[in-house]
Every structure is written in C-alpha cells, then in structure tokens.
Write a protein that holds these residues in place. Sequence first.
Motif, PDB file in Angstrom:
ATOM      1  N   SER A 219     -11.142  -2.497  -3.467  1.00 52.85           N
ATOM      2  CA  SER A 219      -9.931  -2.163  -2.733  1.00 52.85           C
ATOM      3  C   SER A 219      -9.655  -3.287  -1.746  1.00 52.85           C
ATOM      4  O   SER A 219     -10.557  -3.765  -1.063  1.00 52.85           O
ATOM      5  CB  SER A 219     -10.051  -0.827  -2.003  1.00 52.85           C
TER       6      SER A 219
ATOM      7  N   GLN B 156      -7.172  -4.924   1.400  1.00 48.09           N
ATOM      8  CA  GLN B 156      -6.221  -4.618   2.464  1.00 48.09           C
ATOM      9  C   GLN B 156      -5.215  -5.747   2.535  1.00 48.09           C
ATOM     10  O   GLN B 156      -5.500  -6.783   3.129  1.00 48.09           O
ATOM     11  CB  GLN B 156      -6.957  -4.520   3.799  1.00 48.09           C
TER      12      GLN B 156
ATOM     13  N   TRP C 187      -4.880   0.416   1.840  1.00 46.13           N
ATOM     14  CA  TRP C 187      -5.623  -0.260   0.785  1.00 46.13           C
ATOM     15  C   TRP C 187      -4.830  -0.308  -0.512  1.00 46.13           C
ATOM     16  O   TRP C 187      -3.992   0.551  -0.780  1.00 46.13           O
ATOM     17  CB  TRP C 187      -6.947   0.437   0.503  1.00 46.13           C
TER      18      TRP C 187
ATOM     19  N   ARG D  55      -5.783  -0.860  -4.689  1.00 46.06           N
ATOM     20  CA  ARG D  55      -6.928  -0.970  -5.586  1.00 46.06           C
ATOM     21  C   ARG D  55      -6.661  -2.058  -6.625  1.00 46.06           C
ATOM     22  O   ARG D  55      -5.649  -2.012  -7.328  1.00 46.06           O
ATOM     23  CB  ARG D  55      -7.201   0.363  -6.272  1.00 46.06           C
TER      24      ARG D  55
ATOM     25  N   PRO E 231       0.804  -1.226   0.000  1.00 41.71           N
ATOM     26  CA  PRO E 231       0.000   0.000   0.000  1.00 41.71           C
ATOM     27  C   PRO E 231       0.835   1.273   0.000  1.00 41.71           C
ATOM     28  O   PRO E 231       0.313   2.347  -0.279  1.00 41.71           O
ATOM     29  CB  PRO E 231      -0.803  -0.106   1.312  1.00 41.71           C
TER      30      PRO E 231
ATOM     31  N   VAL F 275      -3.975   3.189  -1.949  1.00 44.25           N
ATOM     32  CA  VAL F 275      -5.062   4.167  -1.929  1.00 44.25           C
ATOM     33  C   VAL F 275      -5.216   4.644  -0.496  1.00 44.25           C
ATOM     34  O   VAL F 275      -5.189   3.847   0.441  1.00 44.25           O
ATOM     35  CB  VAL F 275      -6.396   3.531  -2.394  1.00 44.25           C
TER      36      VAL F 275
END
Lengths: 492, 162
Positions: free
Chosen positions: A174, A176, A167, A169, A152, A159
Amino acid sequence: MATVAPSRVRTGRGVEIGLLLLALTLGIGAYALVGLATGDALPPGFGGYAATLAGIAVGLHLILRWRAPYADPLILPIVMALNGIGLAMIHRIDLRLDARGLTAGFGDRQELWTIIGAACAAVVLILLRDHRTLRRYTYTAMVIGLVLLVLPMLPGLGVNINGAQVWVRVGPFSVQPAEFAKIALAVFFAGYLVTHRDVLTLAGPKILGLQLPRLRDFGPIVLAWAVSILVLVRQTDLGSSLLFFGLFVAMLYVATERWSWILIGLLMFAAGAVLAANIFGHVGARVDVWLNALDPEIYNRDPGGSGQVVRGLFGMASGGLFGTGWGEGYPDLVPYANSDFIMASLGEELGLTGVMAILMLYLILIERGIRTGIGLRDGFGKLLASGLSFVIALQCFVVVGGVTRLIPLTGLTMPFLASGGSSLVANWIVVGLLLRMSDAARRPAGEGGGGVISTETALEVVPDEEAPAADDLDDTGVIPTDDQHTEVVERP
Amino acid sequence: MSELIVTLLRVGYLVVLWLLVLSAVSVLRRDIFGTRVIARGSVLTGSRRSGPDGGANQRGARTSRGAPTSIRVTAGPLRGTTLKLGQSSVLIGRAPSATLVLDDDYASNRHARIFPEDGQWFVEDLESRNGTYLGAHRVNGPTPVTIGTPIRIGQTVIELHR
C-alpha cells in the motif's frame, strides 16, 4: 536577497567520508546492541544488514563524487544516520512484537524500502543534471500533485486503513501518494511563485502596516487552502492537510518577504482547525486527548482514547536522561511504536540525551537545505530548496510536538526514522534533490553547469536531447569558454 | 554480559551520537566563518580583501598575473555581491538562469555577458532594451574591460576585481 561569497571552495567529499563512517557506526552499532541486549549475541542477518547500509553509503558517496562533486557534505551522513537508527529501532520493536505473538516483519520491509529509496535518490542525482530543468514542468507537477492527492479517494483504488483514506494498493504494497504529492507540489509552488512574486509583493493596499496582497492574487492561496481542507474532510488526514498548507504559506513568505502572508496563513489555518475540531468527531477527540490526556475517562475511551499518547509519555519518562539502552526498554507497549511513536520509543531507549542529538541532526539537515537555498543563484532553486527543507522541518515539529503533547497528535511520519515505505522513498527523493541543488549552490561560477543555460531558450530552441550544457562539458572534458546559447538564440 | 559493559556500551552509543552531531556542527562552523555574507548596501574595502584566498591564488597562477578574479557589484539592489570568475562567460540579466540574476526593472532578461578571450575579459550587450554602459560609453559589440572600470546595467554597476 542576501548573497554569500565563498572565500574558498571545498568539495567536502573528504569530510563526508569521515561523517559517513560515524553514521554507519551508529546505524550498525545500534543493530548490534539490540542483538547483544536481547539475545547476548550478534543478531542473525547482522552481516547482511551491515553490508546493506555500508553499500548504500559507499554507492551514494561515489555517485556524488561522479555527478555532484560540490554537493553538501553533511546531508548524506545525517540521512544515513537517521535511517540506520530508525531501522535498528523498527527491528528492535519487531523482536518484541514477535515475542508477544503479534505481526512483525516491519524491519525487513523497511530495509527493502531503504534500498529502494536510496536507489531513487541515486537516480535523481544521475538523471537530473540541473534542478532548473524541473521549472519546465511547473504545471505538469501541479497536475501530478493534485492527481496523487485525489487518488486514494477513488473507489477501487483507495484503501481505508485505521480510519484514514490515504492509501492506494499497488500489488502487494500500500502506497501513500500524498508523500509524493508533496514533492510535486513543492516544484509547482516554486515554479509558480518565482513567476508571480513581483505581483504578490508589490501590488495591493497597505493596512495597519501590513502589506496586503490584491484580492485576485489571493486566488492561489485560497485554492491551496480549499484543497487542503478537502483532503482533510475526504481523507480524514489532518497531518497532510497541515503539511500542504504550511508548505504553501512558507514558500509564499520566502518568495515575497512579506510577513503578512504568515499572519494570513496562520489565521486561515486556525479558522479551519477550529471549524474541523467542532465538525469532525475524530479531530475533536484529538483535541480532547491533547488537553486532558491524563483524565481516566479519556484514557479509557475507545476509540480515540489518550492511551497511546500517555503510554508514549510514560515510555519517555522511564527512559530518563540517558535512556534504558538499546533493547532494554518496552517501547512496544505503545501502539504504532515503530511508526507514529518512534520518537517515544527512541526517547525510552536513548533518553533525553539521545533524542536531543537526533533533533540536532534534523536541525542541521534543515539548516543545510535552507543554506543551499541562500547559496543558489536562481529564484526557482531558492524556493524549491527552502520549501523542501521546510517540509522536513514541519513534519518533525508536528510529529515530535504531537508525541510530547505540545500540540494535538496528527498522523504525519518522522522523516527517515518511522516505519513506512512511501514516506521513506519520498524523503530520499527529497534528499536527492537537495544534494543536486547544493551542488549547484556550492559550485564556483563558471565551472560548468553554473548559469550557462537559460530555461526559456532551452524550452523554445534547443531540442531536449542536447539541452544541458553540462553534458557537453563532461563528454569532452573541455571547459567551454563561451556561453554557446547566447549566440545561437535569437530573441523573439 | 556484565553490568559494566552494558553501561559502557549504552553511554558509548550516546557519545558516538553526539560525536556525529558535534563534528557536523564543526563543519557548519567552518561554513559560517569561511564565507563572507555580504548584506546589501555594505561598504566594500577594496580589492585587497580577495588576496589571502586560496582559490584566488590558484586561479591566478593559471591565468596571467594581472587578470581579474572576481566581479563585484558596487551599486544597485545587489550591491556587495561578489562572483568568482572562472574560464567561462558570465551571463547577467533578470532571467533566473543567469549567472548573476538582477532584481532590476531596467535590466533585460538576458542583458549582457562578460567573457574571457586570449587572457582578456570582454563585455558584450545582448541587445538589451536599456543598454549596457562601460564607463560613460554605450557598449556596441564585444568591448575589452579593464579592472575597476564600472559596467552599468540598469541600476546596477559592476566592476572586475583582481
């Protein structure tokens, strides 16, 4: 190492059917009650919803009969019940959000994720015939886990949603990655610690009755601490960093039976937390909210006010002992009522009685995981089972503690209940692993798959395609009378 | 809907929720009392204790009357552990993949195995560094084991039990 001698082996599949029926009644009944309370009729799409839940339960039960007949009979029903209750509550909050003209549709998405999650658990059960296979991928798992954690932070991929950079994408969704990283890191920690536990346990000075580890054995725990702090700093994600550090300390304790590790871990976390609360504004604000939630100044502060926590408390208070009943409360008044604050929503509609029952379900689920660890006969499995169970336990403690203002609020999700696809799928994979390991733990010795294959020999000598001895067993239907690999393999 | 039905459904849901919890706990209870958790160093009362077990009788019916049904560790760090015998061999050693994993510096990774052949159980040393002893004699090649004869592996002594 305590060992357990089962006096009689029950597969428990019959008990599982009964418990699954109860679990389905809870999930489907909650959905029906929501419809009856809000619209005086069964909600549209009720048939499809009921069929989905029942299909998942029947499918997984049959897969267990086929692939893991000795798996623990409690894990699947409890998870089905929690998931069903969560789905009903998310759907129920959707109705209120719809009525207020806000974005909704979390329920349908969560239903889709439930199907994907259960399918992942099924794939784990079918493809992974022996959990010890995972030990071969110890360091691969470490790399995967660290990459997932860092993903991330990469520009273009990550994001930023609600101030947390956790997150990634992927197409319309999205994801995690940290949720999946926890599984990979649990595999790595288990594989690493089972190899190094002797050094960690025995070497080192003894000070004030504490067996301290040697400085160079300190390396990995310092690394885990550094990575978790890095995650905290770069992604402003207090919950995940707490989770990873807690996981490592807990697994170290299980591996070494030295409580000095817990003390050291707690001290290091306390130092990190105090430092973070003083340096980072948002962490400090969380602590303020925790200590002075009812202060009007802090309640009205924006951003970082205590409105969410306090409204959650009011919601639970209005639920009282027996709750308002499904569909009768106003859980949507709390921001993120369907994810971070789903326990407050459940507290409002099911009351203290219902919340206690849900916490009991978690307690039993975690107990089954740890019991699986005790029953297993290999160190890797013991560590993995207890580590994965501990992750669930820690998440419950952090979320429920945060919602009830026992500890500062952090952004973790309630396993199986909260809205959120990554968490749900990752936890279903954990369930798949626990079911697989509980099968190995409860299977009587000598009934195939139990202790006939050595990881070393499988690595060096036997080609991957024909590694697990259990496959031979199922194909021919004949119980092998001998330990094949012992004769084939020459010791180096 | 009338107030009464709403209340009944509300309470009924909580009842079903607790029903699930309590039936899960009752399965747990059986799990706790249905097994013998044996701490290290506990005193064993002998082979008669395995008598009432349903599983033991079932397996006993398949093999001959005097066949051993379990392995007991009678000395060493794992003392008190029992292991049910099936139809396939039992690998003993320090390797985590062994059936009986020894936590013993004097044992090899794959130290010995115990296996059945023609209704008789044999012990075989897998070229371990410190050897396997049956009674007072070092084991060379597969050797038949009788019930109650101590098999010594490092600091661990195991026996076959009926």
